[in-house]
Design a protein around this motif. Structure first.
Motif, PDB file in Angstrom:
ATOM      1  N   ILE A  44       0.071  -5.675   3.316  1.00  0.00           N
ATOM      2  CA  ILE A  44      -0.513  -4.646   4.368  1.00  0.00           C
ATOM      3  C   ILE A  44      -0.451  -5.448   5.784  1.00  0.00           C
ATOM      4  O   ILE A  44      -1.038  -6.619   5.985  1.00  0.00           O
ATOM      5  N   LYS A  45      -0.292  -4.699   6.751  1.00  0.00           N
ATOM      6  CA  LYS A  45      -0.221  -5.278   8.105  1.00  0.00           C
ATOM      7  C   LYS A  45      -1.121  -4.569   8.765  1.00  0.00           C
ATOM      8  O   LYS A  45      -0.990  -3.112   8.859  1.00  0.00           O
ATOM      9  N   LEU A  46      -2.312  -5.193   9.376  1.00  0.00           N
ATOM     10  CA  LEU A  46      -3.195  -4.515  10.145  1.00  0.00           C
ATOM     11  C   LEU A  46      -2.750  -4.586  11.846  1.00  0.00           C
ATOM     12  O   LEU A  46      -2.629  -5.385  12.310  1.00  0.00           O
ATOM     13  N   TYR A  47      -3.087  -3.291  12.497  1.00  0.00           N
ATOM     14  CA  TYR A  47      -3.193  -3.262  14.073  1.00  0.00           C
ATOM     15  C   TYR A  47      -4.421  -2.721  14.393  1.00  0.00           C
ATOM     16  O   TYR A  47      -5.157  -2.475  13.398  1.00  0.00           O
ATOM     17  N   TYR A  48      -4.617  -2.945  15.475  1.00  0.00           N
ATOM     18  CA  TYR A  48      -5.922  -2.445  16.021  1.00  0.00           C
ATOM     19  C   TYR A  48      -5.545  -1.482  17.177  1.00  0.00           C
ATOM     20  O   TYR A  48      -4.912  -1.610  18.090  1.00  0.00           O
ATOM     21  N   ALA A  49      -6.342  -0.298  16.807  1.00  0.00           N
ATOM     22  CA  ALA A  49      -5.925   0.903  18.061  1.00  0.00           C
ATOM     23  C   ALA A  49      -6.786   0.617  18.988  1.00  0.00           C
ATOM     24  O   ALA A  49      -8.250   0.838  19.034  1.00  0.00           O
ATOM     25  N   CYS A  50      -6.285   0.046  20.186  1.00  0.00           N
ATOM     26  CA  CYS A  50      -6.974  -0.607  21.092  1.00  0.00           C
ATOM     27  C   CYS A  50      -7.782   0.738  21.905  1.00  0.00           C
ATOM     28  O   CYS A  50      -8.696   0.436  22.793  1.00  0.00           O
ATOM     29  N   HIS A 256       3.253   4.587  -5.759  1.00  0.00           N
ATOM     30  CA  HIS A 256       4.121   5.159  -4.875  1.00  0.00           C
ATOM     31  C   HIS A 256       5.480   4.172  -4.631  1.00  0.00           C
ATOM     32  O   HIS A 256       6.239   4.611  -3.650  1.00  0.00           O
ATOM     33  N   LYS A 257       5.533   3.140  -5.150  1.00  0.00           N
ATOM     34  CA  LYS A 257       6.569   2.175  -4.886  1.00  0.00           C
ATOM     35  C   LYS A 257       6.832   1.874  -3.366  1.00  0.00           C
ATOM     36  O   LYS A 257       7.777   2.235  -2.983  1.00  0.00           O
ATOM     37  N   LEU A 258       5.687   1.586  -2.687  1.00  0.00           N
ATOM     38  CA  LEU A 258       5.925   1.350  -1.443  1.00  0.00           C
ATOM     39  C   LEU A 258       6.052  -0.107  -1.115  1.00  0.00           C
ATOM     40  O   LEU A 258       5.878  -1.077  -1.886  1.00  0.00           O
ATOM     41  N   GLU A 259       6.805  -0.278   0.129  1.00  0.00           N
ATOM     42  CA  GLU A 259       7.081  -1.675   0.369  1.00  0.00           C
ATOM     43  C   GLU A 259       5.963  -2.343   1.553  1.00  0.00           C
ATOM     44  O   GLU A 259       5.453  -3.353   0.947  1.00  0.00           O
ATOM     45  N   LYS A 260       5.748  -1.725   2.331  1.00  0.00           N
ATOM     46  CA  LYS A 260       4.814  -2.091   3.389  1.00  0.00           C
ATOM     47  C   LYS A 260       3.828  -0.914   3.654  1.00  0.00           C
ATOM     48  O   LYS A 260       4.264  -0.021   4.129  1.00  0.00           O
ATOM     49  N   ILE A 261       2.565  -1.244   3.863  1.00  0.00           N
ATOM     50  CA  ILE A 261       1.812  -0.466   4.509  1.00  0.00           C
ATOM     51  C   ILE A 261       1.085  -0.828   5.487  1.00  0.00           C
ATOM     52  O   ILE A 261       0.734  -2.103   5.837  1.00  0.00           O
ATOM     53  N   TRP A 262       1.135  -0.115   6.825  1.00  0.00           N
ATOM     54  CA  TRP A 262       0.553  -0.484   8.029  1.00  0.00           C
ATOM     55  C   TRP A 262      -0.908   0.405   8.236  1.00  0.00           C
ATOM     56  O   TRP A 262      -0.850   1.439   7.637  1.00  0.00           O
ATOM     57  N   MET A 263      -1.693  -0.216   8.936  1.00  0.00           N
ATOM     58  CA  MET A 263      -2.827   0.601   9.432  1.00  0.00           C
ATOM     59  C   MET A 263      -3.422   0.215  10.669  1.00  0.00           C
ATOM     60  O   MET A 263      -2.839  -0.868  11.124  1.00  0.00           O
ATOM     61  N   GLU A 264      -3.951   1.278  11.370  1.00  0.00           N
ATOM     62  CA  GLU A 264      -4.477   0.819  12.747  1.00  0.00           C
ATOM     63  C   GLU A 264      -5.708   1.142  12.773  1.00  0.00           C
ATOM     64  O   GLU A 264      -6.283   2.217  12.773  1.00  0.00           O
TER      65      GLU A 264
END
Ligand SMILES: *Cc1c(COP(=O)(O)O)cnc(C)c1O
Length: 402
Positions: A44-50, A256-264
């Protein structure tokens, strides 16, 4: 209830600033974000919705914890770059991206552009081709939902965010040689307080996206689920533990056989670290209603008027009365829209007292309407490692009016 030490600092600040201000507890923010980062699966890669709060000291703290940043305008991009965020940690969402802005995003070598229309895709391809590069992109999808519930992001309403599945399927991606589509982005539901409800939304989202990807012949490396994690504005017992979110995402990844999940994350990242303080200027009873008028209102914090949901509120000082009563709290603008809510406050609360609104770290000052009626702009104060700093002092209308 505010912590005693914080209350003491705030009382000193009210004397020093003498005008409405925001206060951000960056020690609390750092602890909260560290907990999230430490309880997050590697996939899981997290971003911040600035847009939630673009204050530079907040951006720097987030940067230092290895969380990326999502920008949605040239101004946000400039602020994020000036705050020392690496280009590989920046993504860009938003329905309004001109050809020139897309060029700027590419020149800054940001990680990924979230494409929200056919023109955006065309211009991204054209500009990347002119620059002799391949641009990484997510396609933003607006799904139709059975539920008719509302959401700030539209929910099932038709909005300007992204394109529907039919729109994306009508394209031949091989015509966009300089764009590498690495996955999809879906975000329509905001401020949800239940991890299981979020999991339900994401489960449906992942199933639909996998189907769309298959129809389009794309192998998605990334599904970006946006934000939408809520914070309690009314009932403190409704609080999301990030461990539950992480567990849900790990389950979905497998299913769901996902590789990477991103969220902001926006509100969930910074909302609880912020306070807004404003002084009571007047008190009166009008046609049976007790009314308090404050120094600041929706010119500093507009969210209550926009969403009809108040920020929690208490009185800074100890009041003598141990009994509460209902007060209608208004700001200084000459419009009935300028109302911050109806609160139970001590009966003897009066002019001179300061009201403290909590949960104001996200969608506060930059979501407000600061220029109407030429009042002061609020200051912004931060506490970090125990020190109090004022990165932005108040501004009067003389600072900006022509
Ligand atoms: C605003 C926004 C977010 C954050 O939303 P929250 O409701 O604060 O979690 C995430 N992604 C995008 C694209 C946004 O515009």
């Amino acid at each position: 209830m505010l912590d005693k030490n914080i209350t003491k600092e705030l009382k000193k600040l009210t004397k020093r600033i003498d005008s409405s201000f925001y206060f951000y507890d960056l020690d609390k923010l750092e602890d909260h974000l560290r907990y999230i980062v430490e309880n997050k699966d590697e996939s899981i890669k997290l971003y911040y919705a600035c847009k939630a709060n673009p204050l530079s000291s907040i951006l720097k703290l987030i940067r230092n914890l290895g969380i990326g940043i999502d920008v949605a305008s040239k101004g946000e991009l400039t602020q994020v770059v000036a705050s020392g965020v690496k280009s590989s940690d920046i993504i860009s969402t938003g329905p309004s991206k001109s050809r020139g802005y897309i060029r700027t995003l590419l020149e800054h070598e940001i990680n990924c552009v979230v494409v929200e229309s056919i023109y955006q895709l065309k211009w991204l391809n054209e500009q990347a081709s002119e620059m002799g590069i391949k641009a990484r992109a997510l396609l933003r999808v607006q799904l139709e939902w059975d539920s008719k519930e509302k959401s700030v992001l539209g929910g099932d309403d038709i909005t300007a965010f992204g394109l529907d599945e039919k729109g994306w399927k009508s394209l031949d991606l091989s015509e966009y040689e300089n764009v590498e589509v690495i996955g999809y982005h879906v975000f329509q539901w905001g401020n949800i307080l239940s991890a299981s409800k979020l999991e339900e939304i994401w489960d449906h989202t992942c199933a639909r996206i996998n189907k769309l990807a298959q129809d389009m012949g794309v192998r998605p490396q990334v599904i970006d689920l946006g934000g939408g994690l809520g914070i309690p504005y009314q009932n403190e017992s409704e609080r999301i533990d990030f461990k539950d979110i992480n567990a849900a995402l790990v389950r979905l990844k497998k299913k769901h056989k996902l590789e990477k999940i991103w969220m902001e994350l926006g509100r969930y990242a910074v909302g609880e670290c912020g306070l807004y303080l404003s002084q009571v200027i007047d008190r009166k009873n009008v046609r049976g209603q007790e009314i308090l008028v404050l120094d600041g209102g929706i010119n500093h914090i507009a969210r209550a008027a926009l969403t009809n949901q108040a920020f929690p509120c208490e009185v800074l000082e100890e009041c003598e009365s141990k009994q509460n009563q209902e007060f209608h709290v208004h700001g200084p603008l000459c419009t009935s829209l300028d109302k911050l809510g109806v609160f139970d406050l001590p009966k003897d609360c009066d002019y001179g007292n300061w009201l403290v609104f909590t949960q104001c770290g996200a969608y506060g000052f930059t979501e407000s309407m600061p220029f109407f009626l030429c009042h002061n702009l609020p200051a912004e104060v931060v506490k970090y490692k125990g020190d109090i700093m004022i990165p932005r002092t108040i501004k009067t209308s003389a600072d900006w009016i022509e």
